[in-house]
Design a protein around this motif. Structure first.
Motif, short mmCIF file in Angstrom:
data_model
loop_
_atom_site.label_atom_id
_atom_site.label_comp_id
_atom_site.label_asym_id
_atom_site.label_seq_id
_atom_site.Cartn_x
_atom_site.Cartn_y
_atom_site.Cartn_z
N ARG A 298 9.19 3.15 -7.91
CA ARG A 298 7.82 3.99 -8.08
C ARG A 298 6.72 3.39 -8.83
N ASN A 300 5.59 3.25 -11.60
CA ASN A 300 4.65 4.24 -12.49
C ASN A 300 4.29 3.64 -13.70
N SER A 319 -9.08 8.68 -5.44
CA SER A 319 -7.97 9.37 -5.45
C SER A 319 -7.10 8.92 -4.28
N GLN A 320 -7.62 8.75 -3.23
CA GLN A 320 -6.92 8.08 -1.95
C GLN A 320 -6.25 6.64 -2.35
N ASP A 322 -5.61 5.54 -5.28
CA ASP A 322 -4.39 5.89 -6.36
C ASP A 322 -2.98 6.27 -5.55
N TYR A 323 -3.28 7.21 -4.69
CA TYR A 323 -2.37 7.70 -4.10
C TYR A 323 -1.32 6.85 -3.20
N LYS A 326 0.72 3.98 -4.46
CA LYS A 326 2.21 4.29 -5.14
C LYS A 326 2.89 4.65 -3.76
N SER A 327 2.50 4.77 -2.55
CA SER A 327 3.36 5.18 -1.68
C SER A 327 3.33 4.38 -0.37
#
Length: 819
Positions: A298, A300, A319-320, A322-323, A326-327
């Motif tokens: 992940r 993190n 925000s996009q 950052d998401y 991580k994905s």
């Protein structure tokens, strides 16, 4: 009393320090919070039925909650006659979990280091190094309670064996028997097996030195005491070991029933499955540099600076970006499917371990090095299969275990042992000039490697997984990007991985430099040995603490009411209105082998278990690979099918039109000569009309009493208890009854009107029996001798163990009094 405190004052201070460290790290647990452990959450669904009866004060050894039904031995069983059960309960009830296990890790390893005759502060440093090795902390976070509990007893077991071979036969044997019994009771046979390999090498080393020094008599005496201690530990755990051994033969770790597509080894796990989590050969650099391979999948704990920047440049908002960072791609870039984090033993420990290889004179060094080399080679699995395959195909029981990387838990103990022995050698060896020379060599090797990763990271590491291009192509297509943009994002991931490795390499350089400075100060008489030991204690703690907090930190703890549990859905509420005590449910939107939601509320075909029954596994793999076979679901009394409403995103529950009920009569028999044909037959048959029976059971059918006419009469479930199923039958003719329960002949007995009668397997995985004409009560009772007879043996062995511990305490007190 004053003399006692004077003798043991430092030990008491160390124990207080251990409690303090544990409280600081795990303090949320003392204030009503708990760990949000993924595997614990998943396991809760497995234990739903077991816990339901436990709350009523009843024990069940069989549960129908997952995979149609299975023994509960590897889920939960009480084992009350095993003395270690009460020891474990005492630990668990005294502290919030997993604090008790942390303290066992600390105190057990501290005991080992004291047995090695190290001073208390150096022993404490070694105990902290072992306990806070990142793998243990990751296991706590993931909820692998049994595994880390088994690891916690490694050190005191080895301490007991060392005591035996030092001539403290009774005391050492008592300690070995107690802690080995606790090790086995932890119920993680894989970890115990790995410990056994290390012990085998230790005994081999002792034998070699006994022969060399012509002290074979003392060796065989010690070996005899160790053997008796081992037998006693096994006897204490008879009920659990016997049940596990008996059950394992019927699980996915047992023999294959089908002859088609059978791997080279027809018993145990498949090689691909066993080797799925294999340590990458290059990944061992994480012992020294934790994020060299990206740490957790992940990611993190690291900054995705370059990825976020690249995503922002192509138009994503904060925000996009950052998401997506991580994905889109896992930060971990090794060859495991995924990982919660790396094996980090500590930069200071690695430096001292290398130093130990140069300066430690004790022959225990060669045992430690041998174990480290073997465990590393075995952990490589598919990545370096030469040694692993030898063990997998020829070593007894080795192919029963998966995730071969976990053997590095043993190396996680060996590293601190040699590391603190190296520090102790600095004190007992008076040739300071030679010591400093060897210290510089160890420093050049470990500091130099870390510095190279800082300066030239791509010299050793690529920072790209083997499927890097495929992953980039996949998210490029999904997000409708052009190839250049996709490559730019992929390169940004590589840059962030490289930056994380460089940062951690610099961190390791700093810790190694401080450790080297401490040794220099000691060798130059600027620091006494106690101060050096205390300095290493805190340096090791700070080193490991910083990395451990990446995996288990304040965000990992949560209020008990906030722990992740499956939500009771509208579809579950609908099914719950059915008051039938025993029917199955399947959620077609979930993986059958990984459904953690449905079993939480209903008896289910789905679920998760690493020890599921082999026959169930084979049926799912054969007949549910591409489509759903309603006939097979029907014969297993799968009454409801959960699926998605085609007109909305809601889940709906549909009645299975082919459900057969709890039991039914059938006289149309199809005999088959083997498992392959039996499996093929159940793929297309009508279970309400035909029963498929292996020819080996033909003598139990009593065909001469069966009528060719359609079966008449009724058979119904009149009482449900997982360990006792009662049916009432009424018929004017003899019939074959098929029961929708899983066949398992290692404990299930059938009684007709209180008289035991034979039953047999039908339809590949169900129970069936010849039922005579008339009105009868039919009972299936689960009463495995492996458990109940095993409990008697466990009780006797537990009494012997207690007597042995009292004898050891008496002789120890007597020896101290006369000393």
């Amino acid at each position: 009393m004053n003399n006692w405190f004077k003798r043991n004052g430092q030990h008491l201070m160390v124990i207080v320090l251990f409690f303090g460290i544990t409280f600081l790290y795990f303090n949320p647990l003392f204030f009503g919070k708990t760990l949000g452990q993924n595997d614990v959450t998943r396991a809760q669904s497995t234990t739903t039925e077991i816990n339901h009866y436990r709350e009523k004060g009843e024990t069940i050894l069989w549960t129908n909650q997952i995979h149609g039904g299975m023994p509960a031995f590897q889920i939960w069983a009480p084992y009350p006659n095993n003395i270690t059960t009460w020891v474990v309960k005492g630990i668990n009830y005294s502290f919030p979990q997993p604090v008790g296990t942390v303290l066992v890790l600390l105190l057990g390893s501290y005991f080992l280091f004291c047995v090695l005759k190290l001073n208390p502060w150096l022993s404490a440093a070694g105990a902290i190094a072992f306990t806070f090795s990142s793998y243990n902390i990751i296991l706590f976070g993931a909820g692998h309670a049994n595994q880390v509990a088994a690891i916690s007893f490694f050190a005191p077991v080895i301490a007991g064996i060392l005591l035996i071979f030092r001539g403290k036969y009774i005391y050492g044997a008592a300690v070995t028997a107690l802690f080995l019994a606790l090790e086995i009771r932890a119920n993680h046979i894989q970890m115990t097996y790995y410990l056994f390999l290390a012990i085998l090498i230790l005994v081999g080393m002792e034998c070699y030195h006994a022969v060399k020094s012509k002290q074979t008599k003392a060796f065989f005496k010690a070996a005899g005491f160790a053997f008796v201690a081992g037998l006693l530990a096994l006897a204490v755990n008879t009920s659990s070991l016997w049940s596990t051994y008996e059950y394992s033969a019927e699980t996915i770790r047992g023999h294959a029933n089908l002859t088609q597509k059978v791997a080279k080894t027809s018993t145990g796990l498949s090689r691909a499955y066993a080797y799925q989590w294999s340590q990458g050969v290059e990944e061992c650099i994480t012992f020294l540099i934790p994020n060299a391979f990206g740490g957790s999948s992940r990611g993190n704990s690291v900054e995705h600076t370059n990825v976020v920047k690249t995503l922002t440049e192509i138009g994503a908002d904060a925000s996009q970006a950052d998401y997506l960072s991580k994905s889109l791609m896992p930060f971990y870039w090794g060859e495991k499917p995924f990982t919660e984090g790396s094996f980090y033993f500590g930069a200071v420990i690695c430096f001292l371990f290398v130093l130990g290889l140069f300066i430690v004179k004790n022959h225990i060094k060669w045992w430690l090095l041998s174990v480290v080399v073997l465990t590393m080679l075995l952990s490589f699995g598919k990545n370096m299969p030469l040694v692993s395959d030898l063990f997998f195909y020829y070593a007894p029981f080795y192919n029963k275990f998966r995730a071969v990387e976990s053997i590095l838990a043993v190396a996680g103990l060996c590293f601190p042992i040699l590391a603190v022995l190296a520090v102790n050698e600095l004190f007992i060896n008076k040739d300071k000039k030679e010591l400093f020379k060897q210290t510089k060599l160890a420093f050049y090797l470990t500091f130099g490697l870390s510095l190279l990763i800082v300066i030239l990271p791509t010299l050793f590491l690529s920072f790209k997984s083997s499927d890097h291009e495929a992953v980039v192509a996949q998210f490029t297509e999904t997000l409708k990007m052009d190839q250049a943009t996709g490559n730019a994002i992929g390169n940004a991931f590589v840059a962030d991985r490289k930056a994380a490795a460089q940062s951690d390499a610099m961190r390791s350089c700093l810790f190694i430099l401080i450790a080297f400075a401490g040794i220099w100060a000691f060798l130059k008489d600027k620091l006494n040995f106690n101060m050096l030991s205390i300095a290493f204690l805190f340096l090791i703690l700070v080193d490991l603490w910083g990395v451990d907090k990446r995996y288990l930190n304040k965000d990992t703890f949560m209020a008990k009411q906030d722990t992740e549990k499956p939500q009771f859905r509208e579809v579950d509420r609908f099914i719950d209105q059915d008051k039938d005590p025993d029917f199955k449910v399947i959620d077609l939107t979930q993986s059958i082998m990984n459904d953690a939601t449905t079993p939480y509320f209903h008896k289910s075909i789905g679920g998760y278990s690493a020890v599921r029954l082999k026959r169930f596994d084979e049926v799912i793999e054969t007949h549910f690979n591409k489509t759903i076979n309603l006939n097979i679901l029907g014969m297993m009394n799968t009454k409801y099918l959960i699926s998605t409403d085609p007109n909305s995103p809601k889940l709906i529950a549909q009645l299975n039109p082919d459900v057969c009920g709890h039991a039914w009569f059938v006289n149309k028999i199809q005999y088959v000569p083997n498992a392959d044909l039996e499996m093929a037959a159940i793929g297309t048959f009508k279970p309400k009309e035909t029963v498929v029976i292996d020819q080996q059971y033909k003598s139990l059918v009593k065909e001469q009493q069966l009528s060719a006419a359609t079966p008449s009469g009724t058979i119904k479930l009149s009482s449900y208890f997982p360990d006792r199923m009662v049916y009432e039958s009424s018929s004017t003719q003899a019939n074959i009854a098929v029961f929708s329960e899983i066949y398992y002949n290692k404990g299930w007995k059938m009684f007709i009107d209180k008289v035991e009668q034979p039953y047999f397997r039908a339809n590949y995985l169900l129970r069936a029996a010849h039922i005579p004409a008339g009105t009868h009560q039919i009972e299936f009772v689960f009463y495995p001798a492996s458990y109940y007879t095993g409990e008697i043996i466990s009780l006797i062995a537990s009494i012997v163990l207690i007597m042995g511990l009292l004898a050891a305490a008496y002789f120890g007190y007597k020896d101290r009094k006369t000393a």
